[in-house]
Design a protein around this motif. Sequence first.
Motif, PDB file in Angstrom:
ATOM      1  N   TYR A   1      80.284  61.764  83.947  1.00  0.00           N
ATOM      2  CA  TYR A   1      81.417  61.576  83.084  1.00  0.00           C
ATOM      3  C   TYR A   1      82.216  62.764  82.243  1.00  0.00           C
ATOM      4  O   TYR A   1      83.220  62.943  82.372  1.00  0.00           O
ATOM      5  CB  TYR A   1      81.493  60.032  82.147  1.00  0.00           C
ATOM      6  N   HIS A   2      81.179  63.340  81.419  1.00  0.00           N
ATOM      7  CA  HIS A   2      81.586  64.153  80.468  1.00  0.00           C
ATOM      8  C   HIS A   2      82.220  65.687  81.328  1.00  0.00           C
ATOM      9  O   HIS A   2      83.262  66.090  80.565  1.00  0.00           O
ATOM     10  CB  HIS A   2      80.356  64.786  79.811  1.00  0.00           C
ATOM     11  N   ASP A   3      81.931  65.875  82.481  1.00  0.00           N
ATOM     12  CA  ASP A   3      82.558  67.165  83.161  1.00  0.00           C
ATOM     13  C   ASP A   3      83.669  66.680  83.996  1.00  0.00           C
ATOM     14  O   ASP A   3      84.534  67.436  84.441  1.00  0.00           O
ATOM     15  CB  ASP A   3      81.481  67.823  84.102  1.00  0.00           C
ATOM     16  N   ASN A   4      83.746  65.356  84.226  1.00  0.00           N
ATOM     17  CA  ASN A   4      84.806  64.772  85.182  1.00  0.00           C
ATOM     18  C   ASN A   4      85.664  63.522  84.488  1.00  0.00           C
ATOM     19  O   ASN A   4      85.674  62.466  85.035  1.00  0.00           O
ATOM     20  CB  ASN A   4      84.246  64.401  86.341  1.00  0.00           C
ATOM     21  N   PRO A   5      86.200  63.737  83.270  1.00  0.00           N
ATOM     22  CA  PRO A   5      86.409  62.331  82.608  1.00  0.00           C
ATOM     23  C   PRO A   5      87.905  61.813  83.249  1.00  0.00           C
ATOM     24  O   PRO A   5      88.232  60.815  83.049  1.00  0.00           O
ATOM     25  CB  PRO A   5      86.982  62.783  81.240  1.00  0.00           C
ATOM     26  N   ALA A   6      88.504  62.601  84.023  1.00  0.00           N
ATOM     27  CA  ALA A   6      89.726  62.164  84.943  1.00  0.00           C
ATOM     28  C   ALA A   6      90.746  61.364  84.172  1.00  0.00           C
ATOM     29  O   ALA A   6      91.505  60.561  84.634  1.00  0.00           O
ATOM     30  CB  ALA A   6      89.257  61.118  86.234  1.00  0.00           C
ATOM     31  N   GLY A   7      90.821  61.738  82.834  1.00  0.00           N
ATOM     32  CA  GLY A   7      92.024  61.415  82.085  1.00  0.00           C
ATOM     33  C   GLY A   7      91.803  60.150  81.404  1.00  0.00           C
ATOM     34  O   GLY A   7      92.416  59.434  80.602  1.00  0.00           O
ATOM     35  N   TYR A   8      90.481  59.706  81.284  1.00  0.00           N
ATOM     36  CA  TYR A   8      89.678  58.319  80.606  1.00  0.00           C
ATOM     37  C   TYR A   8      89.247  58.924  79.471  1.00  0.00           C
ATOM     38  O   TYR A   8      88.401  59.966  79.435  1.00  0.00           O
ATOM     39  CB  TYR A   8      88.809  57.627  81.346  1.00  0.00           C
ATOM     40  N   GLU A   9      89.585  58.030  78.319  1.00  0.00           N
ATOM     41  CA  GLU A   9      89.247  58.614  77.047  1.00  0.00           C
ATOM     42  C   GLU A   9      87.790  57.945  76.757  1.00  0.00           C
ATOM     43  O   GLU A   9      87.004  58.287  75.904  1.00  0.00           O
ATOM     44  CB  GLU A   9      90.136  58.134  75.869  1.00  0.00           C
ATOM     45  N   SER A  10      87.014  57.020  77.313  1.00  0.00           N
ATOM     46  CA  SER A  10      85.985  56.326  77.309  1.00  0.00           C
ATOM     47  C   SER A  10      85.069  56.273  78.721  1.00  0.00           C
ATOM     48  O   SER A  10      85.885  56.154  79.625  1.00  0.00           O
ATOM     49  CB  SER A  10      85.977  54.948  76.687  1.00  0.00           C
ATOM     50  N   ALA A  11      83.862  56.573  78.493  1.00  0.00           N
ATOM     51  CA  ALA A  11      83.030  56.530  79.615  1.00  0.00           C
ATOM     52  C   ALA A  11      83.161  55.146  80.468  1.00  0.00           C
ATOM     53  O   ALA A  11      82.915  54.773  81.582  1.00  0.00           O
ATOM     54  CB  ALA A  11      81.535  56.720  79.210  1.00  0.00           C
ATOM     55  N   GLU A  12      83.141  54.013  79.638  1.00  0.00           N
ATOM     56  CA  GLU A  12      83.124  52.730  80.156  1.00  0.00           C
ATOM     57  C   GLU A  12      84.625  52.655  81.068  1.00  0.00           C
ATOM     58  O   GLU A  12      84.392  51.776  82.083  1.00  0.00           O
ATOM     59  CB  GLU A  12      83.227  51.506  79.081  1.00  0.00           C
ATOM     60  N   ALA A  13      85.768  53.002  80.549  1.00  0.00           N
ATOM     61  CA  ALA A  13      86.916  52.908  81.534  1.00  0.00           C
ATOM     62  C   ALA A  13      86.676  53.705  82.451  1.00  0.00           C
ATOM     63  O   ALA A  13      87.133  53.183  83.692  1.00  0.00           O
ATOM     64  CB  ALA A  13      88.046  53.515  80.570  1.00  0.00           C
ATOM     65  N   TRP A  14      86.208  54.790  82.481  1.00  0.00           N
ATOM     66  CA  TRP A  14      85.967  55.861  83.544  1.00  0.00           C
ATOM     67  C   TRP A  14      85.101  55.101  84.721  1.00  0.00           C
ATOM     68  O   TRP A  14      85.384  54.893  85.828  1.00  0.00           O
ATOM     69  CB  TRP A  14      85.289  56.808  83.090  1.00  0.00           C
ATOM     70  N   TRP A  15      84.001  54.370  84.122  1.00  0.00           N
ATOM     71  CA  TRP A  15      83.078  53.901  85.166  1.00  0.00           C
ATOM     72  C   TRP A  15      83.725  52.711  85.771  1.00  0.00           C
ATOM     73  O   TRP A  15      83.477  52.283  87.005  1.00  0.00           O
ATOM     74  CB  TRP A  15      81.856  53.381  84.395  1.00  0.00           C
ATOM     75  N   ASN A  16      84.520  51.911  84.984  1.00  0.00           N
ATOM     76  CA  ASN A  16      85.150  50.681  85.650  1.00  0.00           C
ATOM     77  C   ASN A  16      86.291  51.028  86.837  1.00  0.00           C
ATOM     78  O   ASN A  16      86.565  50.475  87.557  1.00  0.00           O
ATOM     79  CB  ASN A  16      85.989  49.903  84.537  1.00  0.00           C
ATOM     80  N   ALA A  17      86.739  52.191  86.691  1.00  0.00           N
ATOM     81  CA  ALA A  17      87.489  52.832  87.912  1.00  0.00           C
ATOM     82  C   ALA A  17      86.884  53.287  88.950  1.00  0.00           C
ATOM     83  O   ALA A  17      87.116  53.372  90.047  1.00  0.00           O
ATOM     84  CB  ALA A  17      88.818  54.006  87.208  1.00  0.00           C
ATOM     85  N   ILE A  18      86.033  54.109  88.642  1.00  0.00           N
ATOM     86  CA  ILE A  18      85.091  54.848  89.626  1.00  0.00           C
ATOM     87  C   ILE A  18      84.038  53.944  90.439  1.00  0.00           C
ATOM     88  O   ILE A  18      83.729  54.141  91.695  1.00  0.00           O
ATOM     89  CB  ILE A  18      84.410  56.046  88.730  1.00  0.00           C
ATOM     90  N   GLN A  19      83.366  53.193  89.861  1.00  0.00           N
ATOM     91  CA  GLN A  19      82.375  52.526  90.564  1.00  0.00           C
ATOM     92  C   GLN A  19      82.903  51.526  91.662  1.00  0.00           C
ATOM     93  O   GLN A  19      82.103  51.571  92.733  1.00  0.00           O
ATOM     94  CB  GLN A  19      81.418  51.664  89.350  1.00  0.00           C
ATOM     95  N   PRO A  20      83.952  50.676  91.621  1.00  0.00           N
ATOM     96  CA  PRO A  20      84.337  49.971  92.779  1.00  0.00           C
ATOM     97  C   PRO A  20      84.765  51.033  94.072  1.00  0.00           C
ATOM     98  O   PRO A  20      84.127  50.788  95.174  1.00  0.00           O
ATOM     99  CB  PRO A  20      85.714  49.367  92.343  1.00  0.00           C
ATOM    100  N   ALA A  21      85.104  52.311  93.807  1.00  0.00           N
ATOM    101  CA  ALA A  21      85.542  53.023  94.805  1.00  0.00           C
ATOM    102  C   ALA A  21      84.176  53.471  95.360  1.00  0.00           C
ATOM    103  O   ALA A  21      83.921  54.003  96.397  1.00  0.00           O
ATOM    104  CB  ALA A  21      86.621  54.009  94.546  1.00  0.00           C
TER     105      ALA A  21
END
Length: 186
Positions: free
Chosen positions: A143-163
Amino acid sequence: MSDGGDRPRNDDGQYADHIPPEAALDVFDARDDLARPLTASDVMEALDCSRRTAHNKLSTLVDRGTLRTRKVGARSRVWWVPMERGPDPDDDRPLAVDNAIRDATLPGSGPTLDARREALSAAYDYLAAHPEAKKADFLRDVYHDNPAGYESAEAWWNAIQPALKDLPGVDPPAERGHLWHFLGGD
């Protein structure tokens, strides 16, 4: 260009939009030189529409990530269909995985969607390098090297993990499980 006399109107008397954005994309496909960018005038002439309509259709396609655009002068702009680079010779990841990442359902468009695809790719590569990983590992190491516009790790995970779970060779945790497994990308 027609005067619009035979164009259908909506209930408010405004011209009904009968030109879908895909019609502008067809203009790109009809070129003899597929590498040549087009101007709004090119699209306007091919679709027999106003400059504003051509711009609107082109902007929609840019927002979807289907086209790219660039200013080329004080008042000029061109549009083109982006060409993806061929596979990286140093990348031993199967093409099916690259295609699945490109086609993954992720939120956003344009540069935001590109960043999210890169984050998904990084998560896949991490799992390939660490064939057993927990959610916390992805959040800490990816996450820290690839936040992809997400301000929180949890929001990032919620978008990335289904894909991520839909990518070839990825075995997501069973219900109530914690470990993600990499089975291989073949």
